[in-house]
Design an enzyme around this catalytic site. Structure first.
Site, mmCIF file in Angstrom:
data_model
loop_
_atom_site.group_PDB
_atom_site.id
_atom_site.type_symbol
_atom_site.label_atom_id
_atom_site.label_comp_id
_atom_site.label_asym_id
_atom_site.label_seq_id
_atom_site.Cartn_x
_atom_site.Cartn_y
_atom_site.Cartn_z
ATOM 1 N N TYR A 32 0.841 -1.203 0.000
ATOM 2 C CA TYR A 32 0.000 0.000 0.000
ATOM 3 C C TYR A 32 0.883 1.264 0.000
ATOM 4 O O TYR A 32 0.660 2.186 -0.797
ATOM 5 C CB TYR A 32 -0.908 -0.024 1.238
ATOM 6 C CG TYR A 32 -1.826 1.169 1.369
ATOM 7 C CD1 TYR A 32 -3.035 1.214 0.681
ATOM 8 C CD2 TYR A 32 -1.492 2.251 2.179
ATOM 9 C CE1 TYR A 32 -3.882 2.315 0.805
ATOM 10 C CE2 TYR A 32 -2.326 3.344 2.313
ATOM 11 C CZ TYR A 32 -3.525 3.378 1.623
ATOM 12 O OH TYR A 32 -4.358 4.471 1.741
ATOM 13 N N LYS A 36 1.086 4.109 -2.912
ATOM 14 C CA LYS A 36 0.712 5.505 -2.660
ATOM 15 C C LYS A 36 1.905 6.452 -2.879
ATOM 16 O O LYS A 36 1.714 7.605 -3.265
ATOM 17 C CB LYS A 36 0.154 5.655 -1.240
ATOM 18 C CG LYS A 36 -1.207 4.974 -1.049
ATOM 19 C CD LYS A 36 -2.317 5.667 -1.847
ATOM 20 C CE LYS A 36 -3.683 5.076 -1.578
ATOM 21 N NZ LYS A 36 -4.760 5.765 -2.303
#
Ligand code: NAD
Length: 253
Positions: free
Chosen positions: A157, A161
């Protein structure tokens, strides 16, 4: 300046709007009189929301089936849009909690496919149309404070990002000449139904103590920054990464 008024009449497409922040952003746009299009993998999940958006003041509200990992689905959503788009909000995202060594490659791929490739595919589709039609447009990427710092157990993640942050900068540079602005809103930890249990637990409470403002965010804490980026109040602002996090990114080491 009334930031909300600068959204009135604009056509905003919010991806992943069937829950959480996407639903919140769609409601915010509706309250300010925008034309709101919402996309989610299962269109029928959005029917209730669309009715609420119309009641809340949206100039128009429509739902579209949209899977941001699927190029055909993206193209068909853009082809079906009822009016030319002004703002794309790349909100759809998935989080995966697992340590790097316990993460099968397929899980890594699926986080990247949604959080990064999805943002890329949606953005290039929107920008190509704006360029060809000679229209200005705005893209708001929902990044994260994990775009800039790391936390344990969420590496795919955080990697996805971080790439969204760099994509924001790179695409802003390429598309400024077409009048397409690309900015990122980076929320800190926002209290939602999904994480309420975690933040009530001892590790969750310890995390809250590390936020300089000593509290979790609420969806409405993001509103002013969202309106600034999604409307036309800041026409010379592009390539910006805007954290809204109670100071979490500047917490002391
Ligand atoms: P959420 O799970 O409620 O929302 C994510 C939405 O994306 C869901 O509606 C989901 O169905 C949709 N989605 C997932 N894959 C999709 C796909 N392939 N195509 C279309 N839609 C898809 O979580 P949320 O907290 O509301 O997150 C929204 C965004 O905000 C995400 O990008 C997330 O990374 C980001 N964010 C959230 C927080 C937070 O604390 N809640 C903090 C920082 C960033």
């Amino acid at each position: 300046m009334d930031l909300g008024a600068r959204l009135k009449g604009r056509h905003v497409l919010v991806t992943g709007a069937s829950s959480g922040l996407g639903e919140h952003f769609a409601r915010l746009c509706a309250r300010h009189g925008a034309r709101v299009s919402v996309g989610a993998r299962r269109r029928e999940k959005l029917d209730l929301l669309v009715a609420e958006l119309r009641e809340a003041g949206a100039l128009e509200a429509r739902a579209y089936a949209l899977d941001v990992t699927d190029e055909a689905s993206i193209k068909s959503c853009f082809n079906d849009l009822a009016a030319p788009l002004d703002t794309l909000v790349n909100n759809a995202g998935v989080a995966l909690a697992s340590s790097a060594l316990d993460t099968p490659l397929a899980d890594f791929d699926s986080v990247i496919a949604t959080n990064l490739r999805g943002v890329w595919a949606m953005s290039t589709q929107a920008a190509a149309r704006w360029r060809d039609e000679g229209r200005e447009g705005a893209i708001v990427n929902i990044a994260s404070i994990l775009s800039a710092r790391v936390s344990g157990g969420v590496a795919p993640y955080a990697v996805s990002k971080a790439a969204v942050k760099q994509a924001t900068h790179a695409l802003a540079l390429e598309w400024a000449r077409y009048g397409v602005r690309v900015n990122a809103l980076a929320p800190g930890y926002i209290e939602t139904e999904i994480n309420a249990e975690f933040f009530a637990s001892p590790p969750g409470q310890a995390m809250i103590k590390r936020i300089p403002m000593r509290r979790l965010g609420r969806p409405e804490d993001l509103d002013a920054a969202f309106l600034l980026l999604a409307g036309d109040a800041a026409p010379w602002m592009t390539g910006a990464f805007v954290p809204v996090d109670g100071g979490h990114l500047v917490s002391g080491l």
